[in-house]
Design a protein around this motif. Sequence first.
Motif, PDB file in Angstrom:
ATOM      1  N   PRO A 129       0.901  -1.163  -0.210  1.00  0.00           N
ATOM      2  CA  PRO A 129      -0.049   0.017  -0.073  1.00  0.00           C
ATOM      3  C   PRO A 129       0.915   1.462  -0.002  1.00  0.00           C
ATOM      4  CG  PRO A 129       0.085  -0.870   2.313  1.00  0.00           C
ATOM      5  CD  PRO A 129       0.941  -2.036   1.317  1.00  0.00           C
ATOM      6  N   ASP A 130       0.562   2.091  -0.910  1.00  0.00           N
ATOM      7  CA  ASP A 130       1.523   3.229  -1.032  1.00  0.00           C
ATOM      8  C   ASP A 130       2.940   3.294  -0.853  1.00  0.00           C
ATOM      9  OD1 ASP A 130      -1.171   4.767  -1.369  1.00  0.00           O
ATOM     10  OD2 ASP A 130      -1.403   4.645   0.798  1.00  0.00           O
ATOM     11  N   PRO A 131       3.527   2.435  -1.522  1.00  0.00           N
ATOM     12  CA  PRO A 131       4.974   2.140  -1.432  1.00  0.00           C
ATOM     13  C   PRO A 131       5.857   3.304  -2.090  1.00  0.00           C
ATOM     14  CG  PRO A 131       4.149   1.150  -3.409  1.00  0.00           C
ATOM     15  CD  PRO A 131       2.951   1.615  -2.857  1.00  0.00           C
ATOM     16  N   THR A 132       6.933   3.665  -1.538  1.00  0.00           N
ATOM     17  CA  THR A 132       8.248   4.381  -2.100  1.00  0.00           C
ATOM     18  C   THR A 132       9.238   3.343  -2.930  1.00  0.00           C
ATOM     19  OG1 THR A 132       9.595   4.351  -0.015  1.00  0.00           O
ATOM     20  CG2 THR A 132       7.954   5.948  -0.223  1.00  0.00           C
ATOM     21  N   TYR A 133       9.969   4.050  -3.665  1.00  0.00           N
ATOM     22  CA  TYR A 133      10.977   3.254  -4.380  1.00  0.00           C
ATOM     23  C   TYR A 133      11.757   2.583  -3.467  1.00  0.00           C
ATOM     24  CZ  TYR A 133       8.930   5.249  -8.589  1.00  0.00           C
ATOM     25  OH  TYR A 133       8.003   5.615  -9.564  1.00  0.00           O
ATOM     26  N   GLY A 134      12.092   2.970  -2.466  1.00  0.00           N
ATOM     27  CA  GLY A 134      12.807   2.315  -1.255  1.00  0.00           C
ATOM     28  C   GLY A 134      12.331   1.163  -0.735  1.00  0.00           C
ATOM     29  N   VAL A 140      13.707   4.198 -13.393  1.00  0.00           N
ATOM     30  CA  VAL A 140      12.353   4.346 -14.258  1.00  0.00           C
ATOM     31  C   VAL A 140      12.560   4.958 -15.601  1.00  0.00           C
ATOM     32  CG1 VAL A 140      10.098   5.365 -14.345  1.00  0.00           C
ATOM     33  CG2 VAL A 140      10.747   4.473 -12.058  1.00  0.00           C
ATOM     34  N   ASP A 141      12.258   4.349 -16.549  1.00  0.00           N
ATOM     35  CA  ASP A 141      12.559   4.670 -17.954  1.00  0.00           C
ATOM     36  C   ASP A 141      13.943   5.147 -18.223  1.00  0.00           C
ATOM     37  OD1 ASP A 141       9.881   4.552 -18.830  1.00  0.00           O
ATOM     38  OD2 ASP A 141       9.625   6.771 -18.154  1.00  0.00           O
ATOM     39  N   GLY A 142      14.856   4.031 -17.420  1.00  0.00           N
ATOM     40  CA  GLY A 142      16.498   4.277 -17.600  1.00  0.00           C
ATOM     41  C   GLY A 142      16.902   5.242 -16.713  1.00  0.00           C
ATOM     42  N   ARG A 143      16.258   6.095 -15.866  1.00  0.00           N
ATOM     43  CA  ARG A 143      16.473   7.072 -15.142  1.00  0.00           C
ATOM     44  C   ARG A 143      16.772   6.671 -13.585  1.00  0.00           C
ATOM     45  NH1 ARG A 143      14.111  11.713 -18.608  1.00  0.00           N
ATOM     46  NH2 ARG A 143      15.599  11.682 -20.206  1.00  0.00           N
ATOM     47  N   PRO A 144      17.368   6.854 -12.758  1.00  0.00           N
ATOM     48  CA  PRO A 144      17.360   6.798 -11.235  1.00  0.00           C
ATOM     49  C   PRO A 144      16.413   7.735 -10.688  1.00  0.00           C
ATOM     50  CG  PRO A 144      19.364   7.890 -11.774  1.00  0.00           C
ATOM     51  CD  PRO A 144      18.729   7.522 -12.815  1.00  0.00           C
ATOM     52  N   VAL A 145      15.491   6.961  -9.616  1.00  0.00           N
ATOM     53  CA  VAL A 145      14.496   7.956  -8.971  1.00  0.00           C
ATOM     54  C   VAL A 145      14.942   8.149  -7.573  1.00  0.00           C
ATOM     55  CG1 VAL A 145      12.640   7.370 -10.676  1.00  0.00           C
ATOM     56  CG2 VAL A 145      13.118   5.809  -8.849  1.00  0.00           C
ATOM     57  N   PRO A 146      14.535   8.800  -6.802  1.00  0.00           N
ATOM     58  CA  PRO A 146      14.907   8.897  -5.288  1.00  0.00           C
ATOM     59  C   PRO A 146      13.999   7.834  -4.357  1.00  0.00           C
ATOM     60  CG  PRO A 146      14.108  11.006  -6.118  1.00  0.00           C
ATOM     61  CD  PRO A 146      13.903  10.272  -7.145  1.00  0.00           C
ATOM     62  N   GLU A 147      14.711   7.208  -3.596  1.00  0.00           N
ATOM     63  CA  GLU A 147      14.225   6.016  -2.890  1.00  0.00           C
ATOM     64  C   GLU A 147      12.851   6.479  -1.966  1.00  0.00           C
ATOM     65  OE1 GLU A 147      16.480   5.022   1.078  1.00  0.00           O
ATOM     66  OE2 GLU A 147      17.876   5.274  -0.687  1.00  0.00           O
ATOM     67  N   ASP A 148      12.966   7.824  -1.745  1.00  0.00           N
ATOM     68  CA  ASP A 148      11.776   8.441  -0.670  1.00  0.00           C
ATOM     69  C   ASP A 148      10.617   8.800  -1.866  1.00  0.00           C
ATOM     70  OD1 ASP A 148      13.176  10.652  -1.648  1.00  0.00           O
ATOM     71  OD2 ASP A 148      12.933  11.618   0.140  1.00  0.00           O
ATOM     72  N   ALA A 149      10.735   8.648  -3.221  1.00  0.00           N
ATOM     73  CA  ALA A 149       9.542   9.357  -3.819  1.00  0.00           C
ATOM     74  C   ALA A 149       8.568   8.278  -3.844  1.00  0.00           C
ATOM     75  CB  ALA A 149      10.041   9.293  -5.229  1.00  0.00           C
ATOM     76  N   PRO A 150       7.181   8.464  -3.968  1.00  0.00           N
ATOM     77  CA  PRO A 150       6.134   7.573  -4.326  1.00  0.00           C
ATOM     78  C   PRO A 150       6.217   6.884  -5.233  1.00  0.00           C
ATOM     79  CG  PRO A 150       5.238   9.749  -4.247  1.00  0.00           C
ATOM     80  CD  PRO A 150       6.911   9.945  -4.238  1.00  0.00           C
TER      81      PRO A 150
END
Length: 65
Positions: free
Chosen positions: A18-23, A40-50
């Motif tokens: 439920p409502d995960p972050t990338y972390g 995501v789409d070949g680019r890193p995303v912050p681990e704290d982003a939803p």
Amino acid sequence: MHVTVHVVGEDAHEVDLPDPTYGDLIAAVDLNPHEATVLVDGRPVPEDAPVEHDEVRVLRLIKGG
């Protein structure tokens, strides 16, 4: 949320959280956020982003051996 997590060079995992972050996705596939990053789409995303995508790739940055 249902997310398919593809660990590069390894298996894919189906994760339901439920409502995960990338972390949260990194932890769900038994990796440490210090040794992996989500792409995501070949680019890193912050681990704290939803999580906003239903399919992501996880790249292991460190692999022992």
